[in-house]
Structure formats: C-alpha cells, structure tokens
Design a protein around this motif. Sequence first.
Motif, PDB file in Angstrom:
ATOM      1  N   LEU A  42       0.915  -1.474   0.450  1.00 21.67           N
ATOM      2  CA  LEU A  42      -0.180  -0.187  -0.124  1.00 21.67           C
ATOM      3  C   LEU A  42       0.812   0.841  -0.234  1.00 21.67           C
ATOM      4  O   LEU A  42       0.291   2.338  -0.538  1.00 21.67           O
ATOM      5  CB  LEU A  42      -0.212  -0.164   1.352  1.00 21.67           C
ATOM      6  CG  LEU A  42      -2.387  -0.521   0.992  1.00 21.67           C
ATOM      7  CD1 LEU A  42      -2.904  -0.900   2.097  1.00 21.67           C
ATOM      8  CD2 LEU A  42      -2.825  -0.143   0.132  1.00 21.67           C
ATOM      9  N   PRO A  43       2.047   1.725   0.590  1.00 27.53           N
ATOM     10  CA  PRO A  43       2.309   2.594   0.892  1.00 27.53           C
ATOM     11  C   PRO A  43       2.815   2.909  -0.450  1.00 27.53           C
ATOM     12  O   PRO A  43       3.372   4.107  -0.661  1.00 27.53           O
ATOM     13  CB  PRO A  43       3.743   2.373   2.249  1.00 27.53           C
ATOM     14  CG  PRO A  43       3.289   0.768   2.852  1.00 27.53           C
ATOM     15  CD  PRO A  43       2.607   0.307   1.586  1.00 27.53           C
ATOM     16  N   PHE A  44       3.936   1.521  -1.303  1.00 26.24           N
ATOM     17  CA  PHE A  44       4.556   2.199  -2.203  1.00 26.24           C
ATOM     18  C   PHE A  44       3.233   1.785  -3.685  1.00 26.24           C
ATOM     19  O   PHE A  44       3.650   2.793  -4.502  1.00 26.24           O
ATOM     20  CB  PHE A  44       5.188   0.164  -2.579  1.00 26.24           C
ATOM     21  CG  PHE A  44       6.176   0.349  -1.727  1.00 26.24           C
ATOM     22  CD1 PHE A  44       7.204   0.411  -1.765  1.00 26.24           C
ATOM     23  CD2 PHE A  44       5.885  -0.686  -0.928  1.00 26.24           C
ATOM     24  CE1 PHE A  44       8.356   0.741  -0.553  1.00 26.24           C
ATOM     25  CE2 PHE A  44       6.761  -0.876  -0.022  1.00 26.24           C
ATOM     26  CZ  PHE A  44       8.146  -0.474  -0.018  1.00 26.24           C
ATOM     27  N   TYR A  45       1.950   1.491  -3.761  1.00 23.45           N
ATOM     28  CA  TYR A  45       1.160   1.817  -4.046  1.00 23.45           C
ATOM     29  C   TYR A  45       0.705   4.199  -4.103  1.00 23.45           C
ATOM     30  O   TYR A  45       0.887   3.977  -5.762  1.00 23.45           O
ATOM     31  CB  TYR A  45      -0.067   1.617  -4.268  1.00 23.45           C
ATOM     32  CG  TYR A  45       0.175  -0.246  -4.313  1.00 23.45           C
ATOM     33  CD1 TYR A  45       0.259  -0.569  -5.927  1.00 23.45           C
ATOM     34  CD2 TYR A  45      -0.847  -0.921  -3.372  1.00 23.45           C
ATOM     35  CE1 TYR A  45       0.736  -1.942  -5.452  1.00 23.45           C
ATOM     36  CE2 TYR A  45      -0.894  -2.411  -3.552  1.00 23.45           C
ATOM     37  CZ  TYR A  45      -0.109  -2.533  -4.745  1.00 23.45           C
ATOM     38  OH  TYR A  45      -0.375  -4.014  -4.995  1.00 23.45           O
ATOM     39  N   GLY A  46       1.546   4.005  -2.877  1.00 18.19           N
ATOM     40  CA  GLY A  46       0.778   5.306  -3.442  1.00 18.19           C
ATOM     41  C   GLY A  46       2.045   6.393  -3.722  1.00 18.19           C
ATOM     42  O   GLY A  46       1.873   7.336  -4.921  1.00 18.19           O
ATOM     43  N   ALA A  47       3.108   5.988  -3.600  1.00 16.77           N
ATOM     44  CA  ALA A  47       4.195   6.271  -4.362  1.00 16.77           C
ATOM     45  C   ALA A  47       4.317   6.034  -5.965  1.00 16.77           C
ATOM     46  O   ALA A  47       4.287   7.071  -6.753  1.00 16.77           O
ATOM     47  CB  ALA A  47       5.352   5.984  -3.644  1.00 16.77           C
ATOM     48  N   MET A  48       3.829   5.481  -6.588  1.00 19.06           N
ATOM     49  CA  MET A  48       3.688   5.314  -7.581  1.00 19.06           C
ATOM     50  C   MET A  48       2.803   5.915  -8.184  1.00 19.06           C
ATOM     51  O   MET A  48       3.485   6.598  -9.285  1.00 19.06           O
ATOM     52  CB  MET A  48       3.577   3.585  -7.935  1.00 19.06           C
ATOM     53  CG  MET A  48       4.252   2.459  -7.491  1.00 19.06           C
ATOM     54  SD  MET A  48       4.109   1.062  -8.481  1.00 19.06           S
ATOM     55  CE  MET A  48       2.998   0.347  -6.893  1.00 19.06           C
ATOM     56  N   ILE A  49       1.646   5.733  -7.481  1.00 15.39           N
ATOM     57  CA  ILE A  49       0.407   6.891  -8.367  1.00 15.39           C
ATOM     58  C   ILE A  49       1.178   8.835  -7.872  1.00 15.39           C
ATOM     59  O   ILE A  49       1.116   8.867  -9.024  1.00 15.39           O
ATOM     60  CB  ILE A  49      -0.612   6.945  -6.911  1.00 15.39           C
ATOM     61  CG1 ILE A  49      -1.303   5.512  -7.329  1.00 15.39           C
ATOM     62  CG2 ILE A  49      -1.550   7.644  -7.828  1.00 15.39           C
ATOM     63  CD1 ILE A  49      -1.836   5.234  -8.615  1.00 15.39           C
ATOM     64  N   VAL A  50       1.654   9.205  -7.095  1.00 14.19           N
ATOM     65  CA  VAL A  50       2.883   9.894  -6.532  1.00 14.19           C
ATOM     66  C   VAL A  50       3.345  10.373  -8.311  1.00 14.19           C
ATOM     67  O   VAL A  50       3.907  11.837  -9.050  1.00 14.19           O
ATOM     68  CB  VAL A  50       3.134  10.540  -5.613  1.00 14.19           C
ATOM     69  CG1 VAL A  50       3.976  12.097  -5.626  1.00 14.19           C
ATOM     70  CG2 VAL A  50       2.313  10.530  -4.527  1.00 14.19           C
ATOM     71  N   VAL A  51       4.098   9.638  -8.955  1.00 14.76           N
ATOM     72  CA  VAL A  51       5.650   9.109 -10.105  1.00 14.76           C
ATOM     73  C   VAL A  51       4.330   9.309 -11.045  1.00 14.76           C
ATOM     74  O   VAL A  51       4.983  10.222 -12.067  1.00 14.76           O
ATOM     75  CB  VAL A  51       6.242   8.466 -10.038  1.00 14.76           C
ATOM     76  CG1 VAL A  51       7.028   7.894 -11.070  1.00 14.76           C
ATOM     77  CG2 VAL A  51       7.111   8.605  -8.287  1.00 14.76           C
ATOM     78  N   VAL A  52       3.237   8.916 -11.344  1.00 17.09           N
ATOM     79  CA  VAL A  52       3.142   8.823 -12.486  1.00 17.09           C
ATOM     80  C   VAL A  52       2.148   9.482 -12.588  1.00 17.09           C
ATOM     81  O   VAL A  52       2.897  11.158 -13.364  1.00 17.09           O
ATOM     82  CB  VAL A  52       2.073   7.522 -12.518  1.00 17.09           C
ATOM     83  CG1 VAL A  52       1.073   8.310 -13.609  1.00 17.09           C
ATOM     84  CG2 VAL A  52       2.555   6.410 -12.738  1.00 17.09           C
ATOM     85  N   LEU A  53       1.446  10.788 -11.913  1.00 15.16           N
ATOM     86  CA  LEU A  53       0.806  12.277 -11.912  1.00 15.16           C
ATOM     87  C   LEU A  53       2.503  13.073 -11.785  1.00 15.16           C
ATOM     88  O   LEU A  53       2.037  13.744 -12.842  1.00 15.16           O
ATOM     89  CB  LEU A  53       0.450  12.379 -10.198  1.00 15.16           C
ATOM     90  CG  LEU A  53      -0.893  12.312 -10.137  1.00 15.16           C
ATOM     91  CD1 LEU A  53      -1.788  12.142  -8.603  1.00 15.16           C
ATOM     92  CD2 LEU A  53      -2.348  12.014 -11.800  1.00 15.16           C
ATOM     93  N   LEU A  54       3.556  13.147 -10.948  1.00 16.93           N
ATOM     94  CA  LEU A  54       4.054  14.310 -11.288  1.00 16.93           C
ATOM     95  C   LEU A  54       4.992  14.182 -12.385  1.00 16.93           C
ATOM     96  O   LEU A  54       5.268  15.363 -13.037  1.00 16.93           O
ATOM     97  CB  LEU A  54       5.759  13.678  -9.914  1.00 16.93           C
ATOM     98  CG  LEU A  54       6.512  14.675  -9.995  1.00 16.93           C
ATOM     99  CD1 LEU A  54       5.627  15.954  -9.429  1.00 16.93           C
ATOM    100  CD2 LEU A  54       7.334  14.487  -9.329  1.00 16.93           C
ATOM    101  N   VAL A  55       5.126  12.825 -12.715  1.00 16.92           N
ATOM    102  CA  VAL A  55       5.547  12.519 -14.736  1.00 16.92           C
ATOM    103  C   VAL A  55       4.632  13.710 -15.902  1.00 16.92           C
ATOM    104  O   VAL A  55       5.188  13.402 -16.441  1.00 16.92           O
ATOM    105  CB  VAL A  55       6.014  11.235 -14.483  1.00 16.92           C
ATOM    106  CG1 VAL A  55       6.381  10.949 -16.557  1.00 16.92           C
ATOM    107  CG2 VAL A  55       7.531  11.377 -14.056  1.00 16.92           C
ATOM    108  N   ALA A  56       3.116  12.995 -15.267  1.00 23.06           N
ATOM    109  CA  ALA A  56       2.661  14.048 -16.509  1.00 23.06           C
ATOM    110  C   ALA A  56       2.111  14.995 -16.629  1.00 23.06           C
ATOM    111  O   ALA A  56       1.953  15.464 -17.117  1.00 23.06           O
ATOM    112  CB  ALA A  56       1.367  13.311 -16.884  1.00 23.06           C
TER     113      ALA A  56
END
Length: 70
Positions: A42-56
Amino acid sequence: MRGVLLIICLAVGLVTPPVGSVLFVGSAIGRISIEKASKGMLPFYGAMIVVVLLVAYVPEVSLFLPSLFE
C-alpha cells in the motif's frame, strides 16, 4: 515523454491487483497470500501514483536528463 509515462504506468499495472502478475509471482515465491502482499504494498502504491502524476503533469522531471545532452 509519452514513452516514459507509458512505461511507468505499465510498471504500476504489473504490481497492482487484479491483473498484477508480478504481485502474484512475488507472493508465490514468498509463500504469502495475495491479500497480505497487497497490504504490504500500500505505501508503495501511493508512491507510484505520485510518480505517475508528477511525470504526467511536470514534464521537466522526465526530460531533465535528455536536456543535458542537447
């Protein structure tokens, strides 16, 4: 830019249920249930979503390194 975002989104898809083949393989190797593995991720899912949004939404994040070679 689009290719980087595509690869990041595909990587997120590999570890998120219900299709997450890497999650299934990792839980089989670790001999734990899918539910336990998902809760641990779960914490890694949150980090991955943040990275996707940041790159987008901030393209300079993914274009910084190639801009150094121009």
